[in-house]
Design a protein around this motif. Structure first.
Motif, PDB file in Angstrom:
ATOM      1  N   PRO A  85       0.841  -1.456   0.219  1.00 30.11           N
ATOM      2  CA  PRO A  85      -0.389  -0.144   0.221  1.00 30.11           C
ATOM      3  C   PRO A  85       0.513   1.431  -0.172  1.00 30.11           C
ATOM      4  N   GLU A  86       1.473   1.145   0.791  1.00 31.67           N
ATOM      5  CA  GLU A  86       2.802   2.366   0.705  1.00 31.67           C
ATOM      6  C   GLU A  86       3.793   2.822  -0.696  1.00 31.67           C
ATOM      7  N   ALA A  87       3.440   1.715  -1.159  1.00 32.29           N
ATOM      8  CA  ALA A  87       4.477   1.635  -2.634  1.00 32.29           C
ATOM      9  C   ALA A  87       3.158   2.370  -3.806  1.00 32.29           C
ATOM     10  N   VAL A  88       2.436   2.062  -3.540  1.00 29.58           N
ATOM     11  CA  VAL A  88       0.607   2.954  -4.432  1.00 29.58           C
ATOM     12  C   VAL A  88       1.081   4.240  -4.634  1.00 29.58           C
ATOM     13  N   GLY A  89       1.408   4.432  -3.096  1.00 35.27           N
ATOM     14  CA  GLY A  89       1.207   6.487  -2.352  1.00 35.27           C
ATOM     15  C   GLY A  89       2.460   6.630  -2.847  1.00 35.27           C
ATOM     16  N   ALA A  90       3.662   6.220  -3.197  1.00 39.49           N
ATOM     17  CA  ALA A  90       4.562   6.607  -4.045  1.00 39.49           C
ATOM     18  C   ALA A  90       4.484   6.647  -5.435  1.00 39.49           C
ATOM     19  N   LEU A  91       3.835   5.205  -5.820  1.00 38.25           N
ATOM     20  CA  LEU A  91       3.706   5.882  -7.464  1.00 38.25           C
ATOM     21  C   LEU A  91       2.845   6.810  -7.788  1.00 38.25           C
ATOM     22  N   VAL A  92       2.095   7.367  -6.964  1.00 40.27           N
ATOM     23  CA  VAL A  92       0.625   7.741  -7.252  1.00 40.27           C
ATOM     24  C   VAL A  92       1.504   9.669  -7.380  1.00 40.27           C
ATOM     25  N   LEU A  93       2.822   9.841  -5.995  1.00 43.43           N
ATOM     26  CA  LEU A  93       3.235  10.656  -6.157  1.00 43.43           C
ATOM     27  C   LEU A  93       3.773  11.086  -7.401  1.00 43.43           C
ATOM     28  N   ALA A  94       4.825  10.292  -7.224  1.00 43.33           N
ATOM     29  CA  ALA A  94       5.917  10.191  -8.096  1.00 43.33           C
ATOM     30  C   ALA A  94       4.932  10.325  -9.787  1.00 43.33           C
ATOM     31  N   VAL A  95       4.563   9.674 -10.514  1.00 44.22           N
ATOM     32  CA  VAL A  95       4.486   9.909 -11.599  1.00 44.22           C
ATOM     33  C   VAL A  95       2.258   9.718 -12.103  1.00 44.22           C
ATOM     34  N   GLY A  96       1.167  10.175 -10.789  1.00 44.81           N
ATOM     35  CA  GLY A  96       0.035  10.067 -10.800  1.00 44.81           C
ATOM     36  C   GLY A  96      -0.383  11.341 -11.658  1.00 44.81           C
ATOM     37  N   LYS A  97       0.306  12.389 -12.411  1.00 48.90           N
ATOM     38  CA  LYS A  97      -0.131  13.436 -12.909  1.00 48.90           C
ATOM     39  C   LYS A  97      -1.031  13.568 -13.970  1.00 48.90           C
ATOM     40  N   ASP A  98      -0.056  12.311 -14.599  1.00 47.39           N
ATOM     41  CA  ASP A  98      -0.568  11.536 -15.905  1.00 47.39           C
ATOM     42  C   ASP A  98      -1.241   9.854 -15.704  1.00 47.39           C
ATOM     43  N   LEU A  99      -2.719  10.173 -16.473  1.00 49.72           N
ATOM     44  CA  LEU A  99      -2.838   8.081 -16.200  1.00 49.72           C
ATOM     45  C   LEU A  99      -1.915   7.896 -16.830  1.00 49.72           C
ATOM     46  N   ARG A 100      -1.510   7.851 -18.260  1.00 51.84           N
ATOM     47  CA  ARG A 100      -0.863   7.040 -19.406  1.00 51.84           C
ATOM     48  C   ARG A 100       0.860   6.403 -18.009  1.00 51.84           C
ATOM     49  N   GLU A 101       1.257   7.878 -17.644  1.00 53.40           N
ATOM     50  CA  GLU A 101       3.015   7.732 -17.606  1.00 53.40           C
ATOM     51  C   GLU A 101       2.013   6.179 -15.964  1.00 53.40           C
ATOM     52  N   LEU A 102       1.620   6.328 -15.819  1.00 56.35           N
ATOM     53  CA  LEU A 102       0.947   6.180 -14.466  1.00 56.35           C
ATOM     54  C   LEU A 102       1.438   4.196 -14.454  1.00 56.35           C
ATOM     55  N   ALA A 103      -0.139   4.391 -16.037  1.00 57.85           N
ATOM     56  CA  ALA A 103      -0.347   2.542 -16.296  1.00 57.85           C
ATOM     57  C   ALA A 103       1.395   2.258 -16.845  1.00 57.85           C
ATOM     58  N   SER A 104       2.030   2.784 -17.666  1.00 58.11           N
ATOM     59  CA  SER A 104       3.192   2.626 -18.063  1.00 58.11           C
ATOM     60  C   SER A 104       4.249   2.104 -16.586  1.00 58.11           C
ATOM     61  N   ALA A 105       3.890   3.018 -15.820  1.00 58.95           N
ATOM     62  CA  ALA A 105       5.076   2.463 -14.509  1.00 58.95           C
ATOM     63  C   ALA A 105       4.442   1.522 -13.783  1.00 58.95           C
ATOM     64  N   CYS A 106       3.229   1.017 -13.411  1.00 54.82           N
ATOM     65  CA  CYS A 106       2.741  -0.344 -13.185  1.00 54.82           C
ATOM     66  C   CYS A 106       3.470  -0.971 -13.920  1.00 54.82           C
ATOM     67  N   GLU A 107       3.351  -0.906 -15.409  1.00 52.72           N
ATOM     68  CA  GLU A 107       3.837  -2.011 -16.528  1.00 52.72           C
ATOM     69  C   GLU A 107       5.053  -1.916 -15.954  1.00 52.72           C
ATOM     70  N   GLN A 108       6.000  -0.952 -15.766  1.00 53.47           N
ATOM     71  CA  GLN A 108       7.305  -1.544 -15.985  1.00 53.47           C
ATOM     72  C   GLN A 108       8.200  -1.962 -14.824  1.00 53.47           C
ATOM     73  N   LEU A 109       6.814  -1.584 -12.961  1.00 53.98           N
ATOM     74  CA  LEU A 109       7.401  -2.335 -11.782  1.00 53.98           C
ATOM     75  C   LEU A 109       7.091  -3.784 -11.947  1.00 53.98           C
ATOM     76  N   VAL A 110       5.716  -4.381 -12.826  1.00 54.41           N
ATOM     77  CA  VAL A 110       5.731  -5.957 -13.088  1.00 54.41           C
ATOM     78  C   VAL A 110       6.245  -6.689 -13.971  1.00 54.41           C
ATOM     79  N   ARG A 111       6.248  -5.582 -15.036  1.00 49.53           N
ATOM     80  CA  ARG A 111       7.715  -6.666 -15.305  1.00 49.53           C
ATOM     81  C   ARG A 111       9.106  -6.856 -14.887  1.00 49.53           C
ATOM     82  N   ASP A 112       9.546  -5.591 -14.301  1.00 51.61           N
ATOM     83  CA  ASP A 112      10.877  -5.512 -13.830  1.00 51.61           C
ATOM     84  C   ASP A 112      11.281  -6.321 -11.964  1.00 51.61           C
ATOM     85  N   VAL A 113      10.281  -6.200 -11.535  1.00 56.07           N
ATOM     86  CA  VAL A 113      10.907  -6.519  -9.939  1.00 56.07           C
ATOM     87  C   VAL A 113       9.513  -7.310 -10.360  1.00 56.07           C
TER      88      VAL A 113
END
Length: 324
Positions: free
Chosen positions: A148-176
């Protein structure tokens, strides 16, 4: 093998979700009809009768998917042609209609719903809670877990743009591998000032002056804008105040009442145990003054020398108030 859907209605203003809705309909059609002719209709260039021509049976057979964009902006010709088509739909056509909002074309929408159209909602993603739910959904769909805390950090980092947020989720799923945690978000998106602001605020509200100042000075040396750091600090303090004054209750219920995510309620509760109302009020005042100073507003007699100094002073004051 099931027959392809003949009607699909996508409602709501969020472009990314609408595009995914179109893609899901195409995938459903191609599951039984691999060769598909995709036709897109836009109100701005529409000519009367065009839809009916596209929907006419082809001499060569095959399936057509007609995507009508932005029905809410359509002129009378397109609305009338859609109405006529729906009275007698073609056998080898899937009609997809996108409608963002409003009453324009309502008769078409009602007819499609009554006709059993597949309805896909493209709800707007506006609030932080919407964004938290979006991120959680992205990981759930990928059958992965994120703290949950990582969700908050990710939203703070890239949450201004939904496409960027979706791309970030995809990258973390792929790489971590395994559970995605705050450190993983920081590794990939730590250069984002909002992420750093989250970490500075977290340390300051816990009274960890050494960590908060080390993080702050590191990003200041990198030339990052102090304004969003102050904004994150103010947000965290407000959340502590809201949760502390909300009384007892479950995290989920308080989250609904306060417009927060449940993990934010839990985090604020943990932090609030080290605060009282008077000290929290002084910390909020200090951050509010820093907000004025970093934005170049009217300053008090205790004026600051620079925006960077204003942020440092506010962070130190929050730490000192937390530690009494």
């Amino acid at each position: 093998m099931s027959a392809p859907p003949s009607l699909a209605l996508i409602t709501g203003p969020e472009d990314l979700r609408a595009e995914r809705g179109v893609d899901s309909v195409l995938a459903a059609v191609r599951a039984s009809e691999p060769e598909v002719d995709l036709i897109r209709v836009h109100p701005s260039s529409y000519q009367a009768g065009e839809l009916l021509v596209h929907a006419s049976p082809s001499l060569f057979g095959g399936w057509s998917v007609i995507v009508v964009h932005d029905l809410d902006e359509a002129d009378d010709a397109l609305v009338e042609d859609l109405t006529s088509y729906l009275e007698q739909p073609s056998d080898a056509v899937t009609l997809v209609v996108r409608h963002k909002s409003g009453n324009r074309g309502k008769r078409v929408l009602d007819t499609m719903r009554k006709g059993g159209a597949r309805v896909i909602e493209a709800k707007a993603v506006k609030t932080d809670r919407d964004k938290h739910d979006f991120v959680t959904g992205e990981f759930r769909d990928a059958r992965r877990k994120i703290a949950p805390e990582a969700v908050g950090a990710l939203v703070l980092a890239v949450g201004k743009d939904l496409r960027e947020l979706a791309s970030a989720c995809e990258q973390l799923v792929r790489d971590v591998e395994g559970l995605v945690e705050v450190d993983d978000v920081t590794t990939y998106y730590g250069e984002k000032v909002e992420t750093t602001g989250f970490r500075v605020a977290e340390a300051a509200l816990q009274g960890d002056e050494a960590t908060a100042m080390a993080l702050l000075r590191h990003v200041m040396l990198g030339g990052l804008d102090p304004v969003p750091i102050v904004a994150v600090l103010a947000m965290q303090l407000r959340q502590v105040g809201k949760v502390a004054s909300a009384g007892r209750g479950g995290s989920a219920q308080l989250a609904r009442d306060l417009g927060m995510a449940p993990w934010q309620v839990d985090a604020a509760r943990r932090v609030s145990q080290g605060w009282d109302g008077e000290r929290l009020g002084r910390a909020i005042q200090a951050v509010a003054q820093a907000d004025v100073d970093v934005k170049g507003g009217i300053r008090t007699e205790a004026s600051v020398r620079s925006p960077e100094y204003a942020v440092e002073r506010a962070v130190l004051e929050v730490c000192r108030q937390r530690n009494g």
